[in-house]
Write an enzyme that holds these catalytic residues in place. Structure first.
Site, PDB file in Angstrom:
ATOM      1  N   ASP A  57      -7.463   0.452   3.781  1.00 48.37           N
ATOM      2  CA  ASP A  57      -6.484   1.148   2.945  1.00 48.37           C
ATOM      3  C   ASP A  57      -6.567   0.714   1.491  1.00 48.37           C
ATOM      4  O   ASP A  57      -5.656   0.986   0.707  1.00 48.37           O
ATOM      5  CB  ASP A  57      -5.066   0.901   3.483  1.00 48.37           C
ATOM      6  CG  ASP A  57      -4.672  -0.580   3.436  1.00 48.37           C
ATOM      7  OD1 ASP A  57      -5.545  -1.420   3.110  1.00 48.37           O
ATOM      8  OD2 ASP A  57      -3.500  -0.896   3.737  1.00 48.37           O
ATOM      9  N   ASP A  91      -3.330  -0.296  -2.626  1.00 49.35           N
ATOM     10  CA  ASP A  91      -3.241  -0.320  -1.153  1.00 49.35           C
ATOM     11  C   ASP A  91      -2.284   0.767  -0.694  1.00 49.35           C
ATOM     12  O   ASP A  91      -1.149   0.852  -1.193  1.00 49.35           O
ATOM     13  CB  ASP A  91      -2.722  -1.668  -0.646  1.00 49.35           C
ATOM     14  CG  ASP A  91      -3.739  -2.781  -0.777  1.00 49.35           C
ATOM     15  OD1 ASP A  91      -4.915  -2.468  -0.962  1.00 49.35           O
ATOM     16  OD2 ASP A  91      -3.351  -3.960  -0.699  1.00 49.35           O
TER      17      ASP A  91
END
Length: 333
Positions: free
Chosen positions: A250, A207
């Site tokens: 993300d 992430d």
């Protein structure tokens, strides 16, 4: 040169090749009848790789056995591609290309006929017919083989276009990495192979840290730049066989076949260092690593474990990668 009824042979081949849009199936169909159609000992299809300035000889298999020949080393082959005219090579003729003659001798062949595969005026490859006998193909034979090339070239071009469309559909538009659909297909297959063969398999889930803050400060163009930079860092840090994907937002993932958790940690560290370097210290990521085990044997379970580990890394401040907590086997098992 066989067959006797050449027009019927061309029609039959055209029907066979038009039945598939898979490049390997086109090659397989041609290989199955090439000797009978041409009267040659062997027949091969090669595609022209413009970027590498090379021809790639295709095989029926999909295990990476294709041979690549740089045109700089084979001037006669280059002449076929550039002039779109057939060229004959005979081992017994000292005036012919010495590299081609040496290659023929290596494969115990005495003669070769190379013809261009032309689609919409562009050479996309060539057909190579080799014979164990020292023979010269006459004009009738060459004209028939050129007709074969017209059919094969169209089938190959269609198959290549189809493959390009499939590749585009499997790519994330922003980063160019494989998308979630491709990730799920590849990871399911990788888990199945791991369980079947007992091979190591690790998954790294990543992430990007602080994407919301990046978007708030610089707008979505700044966020897009950050995501593309992370994708570049992941791509540069992978090894042959590793599969980097963008899952959405993300979140990214790297499928790492043959990797232990410790080896996956090294990949993550390399990716983090690369991201810091190419991003000039502006970006970092939180990562989580899980592996396939006897008690964690489904693709969903492995992904979920890696995702939870990445969440723990982010909650701990980010810019780090943690290993998933593995479920212990029951005592005595």
């Amino acid at each position: 040169m066989a067959p006797v009824n050449r027009l019927q042979a061309l029609l039959d081949l055209s029907r066979r090749l038009s039945s598939s849009l898979e490049l390997r199936e086109v090659v397989r169909q041609f290989s199955a009848c090439a000797a009978e159609l041409t009267g040659a000992t062997a027949a091969e299809i090669s595609t022209y790789d413009r970027e590498r300035d090379a021809v790639v000889t295709l095989t029926e298999e999909t295990n990476g056995t294709d041979e690549v020949f740089a045109l700089a080393d084979f001037p006669a082959t280059r002449r076929v591609i550039e002039t779109q005219e057939p060229v004959q090579i005979r081992v017994g003729n000292p005036a012919d290309d010495p590299r081609e003659r040496a290659l023929l001798e290596e494969h115990r062949r005495a003669s070769l006929l190379m013809l261009p595969l032309v689609a919409r005026g562009e050479a996309i490859g060539l057909m190579e017919l080799s014979d164990s006998h020292d023979r010269a193909w006459d004009d009738t034979d060459v004209h028939f083989c050129q007709a074969l090339c017209d059919i094969v070239a169209t089938a190959i071009r269609n198959a290549m276009l189809y493959a390009e469309m499939q590749e585009m559909a499997a790519r994330d538009k922003l980063t160019g990495l494989y998308n979630r659909r491709l990730f799920e297909e590849q990871f399911d297959a990788a888990v199945a192979r791991s369980l079947r063969n007992g091979e190591n398999l690790a998954l790294l889930v990543v992430d990007l840290d602080g994407l919301k803050r990046i978007n708030d400060l610089g707008g979505h163009p700044a966020g897009d730049e950050a995501l593309r930079t992370l994708a570049e860092a992941l791509s540069e840090s992978t090894r042959t066989g590793d599969i980097p994907c963008r899952l959405g937002g993300d979140e990214f993932a790297l499928i790492l076949p043959g990797s232990t958790p410790e080896e996956a940690v090294k990949v993550a560290e390399r990716a983090q260092d690369t991201l810091i370097g190419i991003g000039r210290g502006r970006y970092s990521f939180s990562g989580g690593i899980a592996r396939v085990t006897a008690t964690q044997s489904s693709a969903y379970d492995v992904y979920r474990s890696a995702d939870i580990a990445a969440y723990r890394a982010k909650a701990a401040g980010g810019a780090q990668t943690l290993l998933a907590v593995e479920t212990k086997s029951p005592a005595g098992l």
